[in-house]
Design a protein around this motif. Structure first.
Motif, PDB file in Angstrom:
ATOM      1  N   ALA A  29       0.880  -1.286  -0.157  1.00 26.06           N
ATOM      2  CA  ALA A  29       0.024  -0.019  -0.168  1.00 26.06           C
ATOM      3  C   ALA A  29       0.794   1.225   0.078  1.00 26.06           C
ATOM      4  O   ALA A  29       0.618   2.447  -0.508  1.00 26.06           O
ATOM      5  N   LEU A  30       2.058   1.309   0.670  1.00 24.78           N
ATOM      6  CA  LEU A  30       2.628   2.438   0.803  1.00 24.78           C
ATOM      7  C   LEU A  30       3.784   2.431  -0.431  1.00 24.78           C
ATOM      8  O   LEU A  30       4.275   3.676  -0.658  1.00 24.78           O
ATOM      9  N   LEU A  33       3.790   5.509  -2.777  1.00 23.87           N
ATOM     10  CA  LEU A  33       3.895   6.754  -2.098  1.00 23.87           C
ATOM     11  C   LEU A  33       5.485   6.873  -1.845  1.00 23.87           C
ATOM     12  O   LEU A  33       6.073   7.851  -1.579  1.00 23.87           O
ATOM     13  N   TRP A  40       8.365   4.697   7.251  1.00 27.17           N
ATOM     14  CA  TRP A  40       7.190   5.181   7.720  1.00 27.17           C
ATOM     15  C   TRP A  40       7.069   5.230   9.238  1.00 27.17           C
ATOM     16  O   TRP A  40       6.942   6.160  10.046  1.00 27.17           O
ATOM     17  N   LYS A 107      -0.838  12.850   4.817  1.00 26.06           N
ATOM     18  CA  LYS A 107      -1.160  12.000   3.574  1.00 26.06           C
ATOM     19  C   LYS A 107      -0.973  10.572   3.799  1.00 26.06           C
ATOM     20  O   LYS A 107      -1.921   9.652   3.710  1.00 26.06           O
ATOM     21  N   LEU A 108       0.149  10.245   4.482  1.00 23.10           N
ATOM     22  CA  LEU A 108       0.200   8.758   5.110  1.00 23.10           C
ATOM     23  C   LEU A 108      -0.666   8.206   6.106  1.00 23.10           C
ATOM     24  O   LEU A 108      -1.242   7.229   5.922  1.00 23.10           O
ATOM     25  N   LYS A 110      -3.746   9.237   6.245  1.00 22.25           N
ATOM     26  CA  LYS A 110      -4.858   9.131   5.726  1.00 22.25           C
ATOM     27  C   LYS A 110      -4.949   7.646   4.966  1.00 22.25           C
ATOM     28  O   LYS A 110      -5.825   6.901   4.930  1.00 22.25           O
ATOM     29  N   GLU A 111      -3.981   7.345   4.383  1.00 21.48           N
ATOM     30  CA  GLU A 111      -3.725   6.104   3.608  1.00 21.48           C
ATOM     31  C   GLU A 111      -3.791   4.984   4.736  1.00 21.48           C
ATOM     32  O   GLU A 111      -4.444   3.904   4.228  1.00 21.48           O
ATOM     33  N   THR A 112      -3.036   5.326   5.804  1.00 17.81           N
ATOM     34  CA  THR A 112      -3.165   4.154   6.807  1.00 17.81           C
ATOM     35  C   THR A 112      -4.568   3.983   7.378  1.00 17.81           C
ATOM     36  O   THR A 112      -4.873   2.830   7.503  1.00 17.81           O
ATOM     37  N   ASP A 113      -5.160   5.083   7.540  1.00 20.01           N
ATOM     38  CA  ASP A 113      -6.718   5.193   8.206  1.00 20.01           C
ATOM     39  C   ASP A 113      -7.238   4.192   6.921  1.00 20.01           C
ATOM     40  O   ASP A 113      -8.159   3.204   7.469  1.00 20.01           O
ATOM     41  N   LYS A 114      -7.195   4.366   5.712  1.00 21.27           N
ATOM     42  CA  LYS A 114      -8.032   3.623   4.821  1.00 21.27           C
ATOM     43  C   LYS A 114      -7.539   1.959   4.660  1.00 21.27           C
ATOM     44  O   LYS A 114      -8.492   1.240   4.742  1.00 21.27           O
ATOM     45  N   PHE A 115      -6.397   1.744   4.806  1.00 24.33           N
ATOM     46  CA  PHE A 115      -5.769   0.575   4.882  1.00 24.33           C
ATOM     47  C   PHE A 115      -6.278  -0.371   6.312  1.00 24.33           C
ATOM     48  O   PHE A 115      -6.746  -1.215   6.291  1.00 24.33           O
TER      49      PHE A 115
END
Length: 174
Positions: A29-30, A33, A40, A107-108, A110-115
């Motif tokens: 997922a990362l 990015l 991270w 931004k990370l 937000k991506e982590t929350d979605k993940f």
């Protein structure tokens, strides 16, 4: 020879397998990015304890000094952190998050929350809280089996979990 119950074997396997799969999928997922999970992790930790000496960072993350140094090198070359000599002891290098990193961290997050939302999809809140409570109890038992100490990063995680728990319960009761 002691016979172990089936749940005992399955529980250990599931904890290990879920952790391994989560790490693997999180790296995927990362990847778009341009950052690794390890980078991270270090960047997020530094953002909470900005200006920490590099040696102390290695100790708190329970990672070797050389490994942390290499991660910081990559983060520094990406413009996410800077090293500065301590004003009192110039041998000590303190690590600071840059302004660029702060925007990237948002931004990370937000991506982590979605993940994380994808991981828990279809699981009831009560089940998640029970699983979290059980894993935290296991962590305490394992720490008690060792020397009983909790690293600084572990304390932060536990304090965050304890602080957020009452809010969640109050919200559910409201």
């Amino acid at each position: 020879m002691v016979e172990l119950p089936d749940w005992d074997l399955r529980l250990g396997y599931l904890i290990h397998d879920v952790s391994r799969l989560r790490r693997m999928m999180f790296d995927r997922a990362l990847a778009p990015l341009g950052i690794t999970r390890s980078q991270w992790w270090v960047l997020a930790f530094i953002s909470r304890k900005d200006g920490l000496p590099q040696v102390q960072l290695a100790n708190e993350l329970d990672v070797g000094k050389v490994a942390v140094g290499a991660l910081i090198d990559r983060l520094e070359s990406s413009g996410f952190v800077i090293r500065q000599a301590d004003p009192v002891d110039r041998r000590v290098k303190r690590v600071y998050v840059t302004k660029q990193a702060r925007g990237f961290l948002e931004k990370l997050r937000k991506e982590t929350d979605k993940f994380n939302a994808r991981i828990v999809n279809g699981i009831d809140r009560e089940q998640l809280e029970a699983a979290s409570d059980a894993l935290l109890a296991m962590k305490h038992n394992l720490l008690a089996m060792s020397d009983g100490s909790v690293s600084e990063s572990g304390k932060d995680e536990e304090e965050d979990a304890q602080r957020s728990k009452p809010r969640k319960k109050r919200r559910a009761a409201a």
